[in-house]
Design an enzyme around this catalytic site. Structure first.
Site, PDB file in Angstrom:
ATOM      1  N   ASP A 126      49.561  37.020  13.170  1.00  0.00           N
ATOM      2  CA  ASP A 126      50.741  36.189  12.916  1.00  0.00           C
ATOM      3  C   ASP A 126      51.456  36.504  11.598  1.00  0.00           C
ATOM      4  O   ASP A 126      52.216  35.682  11.109  1.00  0.00           O
ATOM      5  CB  ASP A 126      50.365  34.701  12.967  1.00  0.00           C
ATOM      6  CG  ASP A 126      49.437  34.301  11.825  1.00  0.00           C
ATOM      7  OD1 ASP A 126      48.853  35.194  11.202  1.00  0.00           O
ATOM      8  OD2 ASP A 126      49.302  33.099  11.567  1.00  0.00           O
ATOM      9  N   GLU A 127      51.190  37.667  11.021  1.00  0.00           N
ATOM     10  CA  GLU A 127      51.844  37.979   9.752  1.00  0.00           C
ATOM     11  C   GLU A 127      52.310  39.433   9.700  1.00  0.00           C
ATOM     12  O   GLU A 127      51.631  40.315  10.227  1.00  0.00           O
ATOM     13  CB  GLU A 127      50.889  37.702   8.575  1.00  0.00           C
ATOM     14  CG  GLU A 127      50.384  36.267   8.577  1.00  0.00           C
ATOM     15  CD  GLU A 127      49.866  35.823   7.228  1.00  0.00           C
ATOM     16  OE1 GLU A 127      49.765  34.600   7.026  1.00  0.00           O
ATOM     17  OE2 GLU A 127      49.561  36.674   6.377  1.00  0.00           O
TER      18      GLU A 127
END
Length: 401
Positions: A125-126
DNA sequence: TCTGGGGTCCTTTTCCTT
DNA sequence: TCTGAAGGAAAAGGACCC
């Protein structure tokens, strides 16, 4: 370089966002139980009342993530389930679903790549994004394009994301935390003192609990405290490499480029048991888990197209102390039997008299299948099986395998 | 109080060869 | 043949991140 650091929120049940919800804990069992009860519905349409609440959960595991409503109660990522249940017993407990996360992960990264092709993948998620050469990337200090990215991601996935914009990766990462869950923060060099220095050292990506504890013991609480120390003092107390890095970090210096391509170094599988197991008493169960882990690693290697020659095991005792053993072969392999055999030899080198809470199998020194270096191929064709005299057998200990 | 799973990277220790 | 030093590779441990 302007680095943008974007992170997205994983919760995909819009109707639950205002409620205290945690994700984590016993994975498959919970997922399967829900599907059995509501086999006619897709997972994201199962009614709220059907989900178990935290106080009814018994078992191991940690919180993967939590809604902001749940965080009000002090619940957060990496917290043990039992502790979380005491803090917020009424929280709804959702199962983790990594297949689903990976799907959305690919989706949101592709949306970003369509706008800004220089992107570093930092996990599910990054990402870091380099906007330097993106047309219009400098408008309003980057705010305009950050807004565009947020909108595209939300429209396509329903996921919110927070974005930090800064001259380098270190500061961009910190900036992305300023306005969660859906903020945009622009931090410029002159903002270092007012915005960064008041933060706790722990906010630096690379300062974990151990380093933070040591810093606190020296009376260094904030990044400003850190910046006030001499570089040489930090080197003396934290080592040549880490000390110098701490000093640079405190002054907002970070020259790292974005890493847009990388190959895996190792592939592993590990599992924590429902209850601690003993090599003798639970020999059959342990043996079955061990074989399964080896087969999973082999399958992962084959699916991803890698072979490796360093085979290792990892054990965690009931005391939470971990040990690892590994052995490097003369050949590259992705074969379950070879992995099982070599890992079994590693197991003979550890203390098996104590109860185990975790067992893992790892294959490292990876190369792409079909890209084994030439000199290694020669070794392959004339490989000599090393004798067991190279292994330190521990006598008087239970022999599992 | 209780601490997942999948990784990376760095430092220290151990082992082997010269 | 023994011993010790030096250097490199492999192994082990640990911190950290998502």
């Amino acid at each position: 370089m302007d680095a943008f650091y974007a992170s997205v929120e994983l919760l995909r049940y819009p109707q639950l966002k205002a409620l205290p919800v945690v994700i984590g804990g016993g994975r498959r069992r919970l997922d399967e139980a829900l599907r059995e009860q509501h086999s006619e519905l897709p997972l994201n349409e199962i009614p709220v009342q059907a989900f178990p609440v935290l106080k009814d959960y018994t078992g191991r595991g940690v919180i993967t993530t939590a809604t902001y409503a749940a965080r009000q109660f002090g619940v957060g990522s990496a917290m043990g389930m039992m502790k979380a249940a005491r803090l917020c017993p009424q929280a709804i407990l959702l199962p983790v679903d990594f297949d689903e996360y990976r799907k959305y992960s690919r989706l949101f990264k592709q949306l970003i790549l369509d706008i800004a092709p220089v992107m570093e993948d930092r996990g599910v998620d990054e990402v870091y994004i380099d906007f330097t050469d993106v047309p219009g990337g400098q408008r309003e200090g980057g705010r305009v394009l950050a807004r565009l990215i947020q909108k595209n991601i939300f429209d396509a996935t329903g996921l919110t994301c927070s974005i930090g914009v800064a001259p380098n990766k270190l500061i961009a990462k910190m900036a992305s935390e300023f306005n969660k869950p859906r903020g945009i923060s622009v931090v410029q060099p002159q903002d270092l003192q007012p915005l960064i220095w008041p933060l706790a050292c722990r906010k630096i990506n690379g300062v974990g609990p151990k380093a933070d504890e040591k810093l606190l013991a020296h009376g260094i609480r904030t990044i400003g405290d850190l910046a006030a120390r001499d570089r040489s003092w930090l080197v003396d107390h934290f080592g040549k490499s880490y000390g110098a890095w701490l000093f640079d970090a405190a002054w907002g210096r970070d020259e790292r480029r974005l890493v847009t391509e990388s190959e895996p170094v190792s592939i592993s599988r590990e599992t924590t048991f429902e209850r601690d197991l003993h090599a003798v008493h639970d020999k059959a169960a342990l043996g079955a888990v061990f074989t399964r882990l080896c087969e999973q690693v082999a399958a992962d290697l084959q699916r991803k197209g890698y072979v490796g020659k360093t085979i290792g095991i990892k054990l965690r005792y009931e005391t939470f102390k971990s040990v690892t053993r590994d052995r490097t072969l003369d050949i590259y392999t992705a074969d379950a039997h070879t992995i099982r055999q070599t890992a079994g030899q590693c197991l003979k080198r550890v203390d098996l008299t104590r109860r185990l809470r975790l067992l893992g199998v790892r294959v490292g020194s990876l190369v792409k299948t079909g890209e084994i270096p030439f000199f290694e191929k020669k070794v392959l064709s004339s490989s000599v099986e090393r004798t067991d005299s190279a292994i330190n057998f521990v006598s008087d200990t239970p022999q599992l395998f």
